[in-house]
Design a protein around this motif. Structure first.
Motif, PDB file in Angstrom:
ATOM      1  N   LEU A 131       0.733  -1.041  -0.362  1.00 19.95           N
ATOM      2  CA  LEU A 131      -0.268   0.087  -0.438  1.00 19.95           C
ATOM      3  C   LEU A 131       0.713   1.356  -0.044  1.00 19.95           C
ATOM      4  N   GLU A 132       1.910   1.402   0.425  1.00 22.37           N
ATOM      5  CA  GLU A 132       2.791   2.179   1.043  1.00 22.37           C
ATOM      6  C   GLU A 132       4.117   2.798  -0.378  1.00 22.37           C
ATOM      7  N   ARG A 133       3.832   1.162  -1.384  1.00 25.57           N
ATOM      8  CA  ARG A 133       4.270   1.938  -2.781  1.00 25.57           C
ATOM      9  C   ARG A 133       3.743   2.584  -3.908  1.00 25.57           C
ATOM     10  N   GLY A 134       2.216   2.452  -2.874  1.00 25.33           N
ATOM     11  CA  GLY A 134       1.093   2.824  -4.390  1.00 25.33           C
ATOM     12  C   GLY A 134      -0.023   2.587  -4.762  1.00 25.33           C
ATOM     13  N   PHE A 135       0.291   0.810  -4.996  1.00 26.00           N
ATOM     14  CA  PHE A 135      -0.870  -0.304  -5.164  1.00 26.00           C
ATOM     15  C   PHE A 135      -2.054  -0.093  -4.685  1.00 26.00           C
ATOM     16  N   GLN A 136      -2.783  -0.202  -5.500  1.00 29.25           N
ATOM     17  CA  GLN A 136      -4.668  -1.285  -5.192  1.00 29.25           C
ATOM     18  C   GLN A 136      -4.169  -2.769  -5.103  1.00 29.25           C
ATOM     19  N   VAL A 137      -3.973  -2.794  -3.462  1.00 25.71           N
ATOM     20  CA  VAL A 137      -4.451  -4.068  -2.624  1.00 25.71           C
ATOM     21  C   VAL A 137      -5.592  -5.378  -2.486  1.00 25.71           C
ATOM     22  N   LEU A 138      -5.826  -6.415  -2.960  1.00 25.76           N
ATOM     23  CA  LEU A 138      -6.531  -7.218  -3.152  1.00 25.76           C
ATOM     24  C   LEU A 138      -6.594  -8.277  -2.131  1.00 25.76           C
ATOM     25  N   VAL A 139      -7.241  -8.783  -1.282  1.00 24.90           N
ATOM     26  CA  VAL A 139      -6.332  -9.810  -0.279  1.00 24.90           C
ATOM     27  C   VAL A 139      -8.104 -10.542  -0.254  1.00 24.90           C
ATOM     28  N   LEU A 140      -7.678 -11.914  -0.649  1.00 22.04           N
ATOM     29  CA  LEU A 140      -8.495 -13.635  -0.208  1.00 22.04           C
ATOM     30  C   LEU A 140      -9.099 -13.572   0.908  1.00 22.04           C
ATOM     31  N   SER A 141      -9.740 -13.579   1.349  1.00 15.70           N
ATOM     32  CA  SER A 141     -10.275 -13.958   3.174  1.00 15.70           C
ATOM     33  C   SER A 141     -10.926 -14.746   2.864  1.00 15.70           C
ATOM     34  N   ASN A 142     -10.729 -15.851   3.861  1.00 16.65           N
ATOM     35  CA  ASN A 142     -12.417 -16.621   4.776  1.00 16.65           C
ATOM     36  C   ASN A 142     -13.107 -15.569   5.536  1.00 16.65           C
ATOM     37  N   ALA A 143     -12.581 -14.684   5.757  1.00 14.52           N
ATOM     38  CA  ALA A 143     -12.856 -13.580   6.968  1.00 14.52           C
ATOM     39  C   ALA A 143     -13.203 -14.281   8.604  1.00 14.52           C
ATOM     40  N   MET A 144     -12.701 -15.438   8.902  1.00 11.93           N
ATOM     41  CA  MET A 144     -12.999 -15.841   9.815  1.00 11.93           C
ATOM     42  C   MET A 144     -11.899 -15.729  10.772  1.00 11.93           C
ATOM     43  N   ARG A 145     -11.638 -16.690  11.568  1.00 15.31           N
ATOM     44  CA  ARG A 145     -10.398 -16.044  12.914  1.00 15.31           C
ATOM     45  C   ARG A 145      -9.310 -15.550  12.132  1.00 15.31           C
ATOM     46  N   PRO A 146      -9.176 -16.800  11.952  1.00 16.93           N
ATOM     47  CA  PRO A 146      -7.515 -15.433  11.658  1.00 16.93           C
ATOM     48  C   PRO A 146      -7.217 -14.026  10.535  1.00 16.93           C
ATOM     49  N   MET A 147      -7.954 -13.520  10.506  1.00 19.79           N
ATOM     50  CA  MET A 147      -8.362 -12.105  10.257  1.00 19.79           C
ATOM     51  C   MET A 147      -9.068 -11.427  11.175  1.00 19.79           C
ATOM     52  N   GLN A 148      -9.983 -11.707  11.808  1.00 20.77           N
ATOM     53  CA  GLN A 148     -10.451 -11.461  12.623  1.00 20.77           C
ATOM     54  C   GLN A 148      -9.676 -10.630  14.175  1.00 20.77           C
ATOM     55  N   ARG A 149      -8.491 -12.300  14.290  1.00 18.02           N
ATOM     56  CA  ARG A 149      -7.473 -11.566  15.003  1.00 18.02           C
ATOM     57  C   ARG A 149      -6.847  -9.870  14.634  1.00 18.02           C
ATOM     58  N   HIS A 150      -6.978  -9.820  13.674  1.00 18.56           N
ATOM     59  CA  HIS A 150      -6.526  -8.188  13.228  1.00 18.56           C
ATOM     60  C   HIS A 150      -7.093  -6.889  13.098  1.00 18.56           C
ATOM     61  N   TYR A 151      -8.232  -6.859  13.604  1.00 19.59           N
ATOM     62  CA  TYR A 151      -9.212  -5.866  13.790  1.00 19.59           C
ATOM     63  C   TYR A 151      -8.810  -4.567  13.979  1.00 19.59           C
ATOM     64  N   ASP A 152      -7.966  -4.455  15.111  1.00 22.04           N
ATOM     65  CA  ASP A 152      -7.065  -3.594  15.382  1.00 22.04           C
ATOM     66  C   ASP A 152      -6.033  -2.451  14.493  1.00 22.04           C
ATOM     67  N   ALA A 153      -5.429  -3.450  13.062  1.00 17.00           N
ATOM     68  CA  ALA A 153      -4.145  -3.372  12.042  1.00 17.00           C
ATOM     69  C   ALA A 153      -5.314  -3.033  10.520  1.00 17.00           C
ATOM     70  N   LEU A 154      -5.982  -4.254  10.744  1.00 13.13           N
ATOM     71  CA  LEU A 154      -6.904  -3.305  10.021  1.00 13.13           C
ATOM     72  C   LEU A 154      -7.643  -2.048   9.550  1.00 13.13           C
ATOM     73  N   ALA A 203      -6.175   0.446  11.269  1.00 16.14           N
ATOM     74  CA  ALA A 203      -5.503   1.286  10.713  1.00 16.14           C
ATOM     75  C   ALA A 203      -5.116   1.538   9.351  1.00 16.14           C
ATOM     76  N   LEU A 204      -4.830   0.679   8.641  1.00 15.06           N
ATOM     77  CA  LEU A 204      -4.660   0.356   7.311  1.00 15.06           C
ATOM     78  C   LEU A 204      -5.495   1.003   6.626  1.00 15.06           C
ATOM     79  N   ARG A 205      -7.006   1.174   6.705  1.00 17.58           N
ATOM     80  CA  ARG A 205      -8.405   1.411   6.424  1.00 17.58           C
ATOM     81  C   ARG A 205      -8.536   3.190   6.526  1.00 17.58           C
ATOM     82  N   GLU A 206      -7.822   3.818   7.995  1.00 14.02           N
ATOM     83  CA  GLU A 206      -7.222   4.915   8.100  1.00 14.02           C
ATOM     84  C   GLU A 206      -6.558   5.568   7.440  1.00 14.02           C
ATOM     85  N   ALA A 207      -5.214   4.600   6.800  1.00 21.21           N
ATOM     86  CA  ALA A 207      -4.300   5.417   6.133  1.00 21.21           C
ATOM     87  C   ALA A 207      -4.560   5.140   4.944  1.00 21.21           C
ATOM     88  N   TYR A 208      -4.997   4.479   4.214  1.00 23.25           N
ATOM     89  CA  TYR A 208      -5.372   3.774   2.728  1.00 23.25           C
ATOM     90  C   TYR A 208      -6.351   3.648   2.287  1.00 23.25           C
TER      91      TYR A 208
END
Length: 245
Positions: free
Chosen positions: A39-62, A64-69
């Protein structure tokens, strides 16, 4: 990964989007750092996820990325069908509620989101979209089921079904442009278990097919592809599917 980002810059490649698939990308302990680097290099970024617990444990970091980019980051959630029964037949028991909860969180927090789903058998695209639209309305999920980028529907993959070979005549018959096929403009970088270095493949569906291994650099892989695998017809040309955003 940074070696490939550096090659994009060095070779002045017209790369717009970097996408991550799996398995589940958020199982990678470096995933958040990887996303931020792209993201900081200016690319559009797509993540293919099942939105389950591996993603959910990163809510705060996500957040922050949403706020920044902002909308430079898109999360596409795999929802195999618009009913719990069919989805869990593919994903396993107790996967529906967890996946819906993650998708709702993304929607409620204003993320750029999409859903990857399936249409079954002879089900029409319109009927499948109607089913997903009802689900999104019932769950208050902010996705327009009629938008082909927000709801990406893949054909059911039956490897045993006979499929016609793609010839040059098909483009005119189907009114499809070769440039619209994903491998005309995209490449997949994969590091196989036990390998010293990553390799570049033509397609996310064919990471193990030797004839679609195109070398170790993007420059090596910037050459034409022959659509001679059954998946080329089944999934892309006749199925009309694409893994990119």
């Amino acid at each position: 990964m940074t070696e490939y980002l550096d090659e994009i810059a060095r070779e002045n490649l017209p790369t717009r989007e970097i996408a991550f698939t799996g398995g589940e990308p958020f199982m990678n302990p470096d995933m958040l750092a990887i996303l931020e680097t792209c993201l900081e290099r200016g690319f559009q970024v797509l993540v293919l996820s099942n939105a389950m617990r591996p993603m959910q444990r990163h809510y705060d970091a996500l957040l922050a990325l949403r706020e920044a980019y902002g909308d430079a980051l898109t999360v596409r959630v795999s929802l195999d069908y618009y009913t719990q029964e069919v989805h869990e037949r593919e994903r396993g028991p107790d996967s529906w509620d967890k996946g819906i909860a993650g998708l709702k969180w993304l929607s409620d927090n204003g993320f750029s989101i999409a859903v990857a789903g399936r249409r079954l058998g002879d089900e029409s695209d319109a009927d499948a979209r109607h089913g997903y639209a009802k689900l999104f309305a019932d769950e208050n999920i902010n996705i327009n089921a009629d938008d082909m980028e927000q709801l990406v529907l893949f054909p059911e993959m039956d490897a045993s079904a006979d499929i016609p070979e793609i010839t040059t005549d098909c483009w005119g018959i189907l009114d499809v442009k070769p440039a619209s096929i994903m491998c005309a403009s995209s490449r997949m970088v994969v590091k196989h278990k036990g390998a010293d270095k990553p390799t570049v493949a033509a397609c996310t569906l064919l990471p193990y097919a030797a004839e679609f291994n195109m070398g170790q650099t993007l420059k090596e892989a910037s050459r034409p592809i022959k659509l001679n695998h059954p998946h080329c017809a089944r999934f892309c040309v006749l199925g009309g599917a694409s893994c990119s955003a």
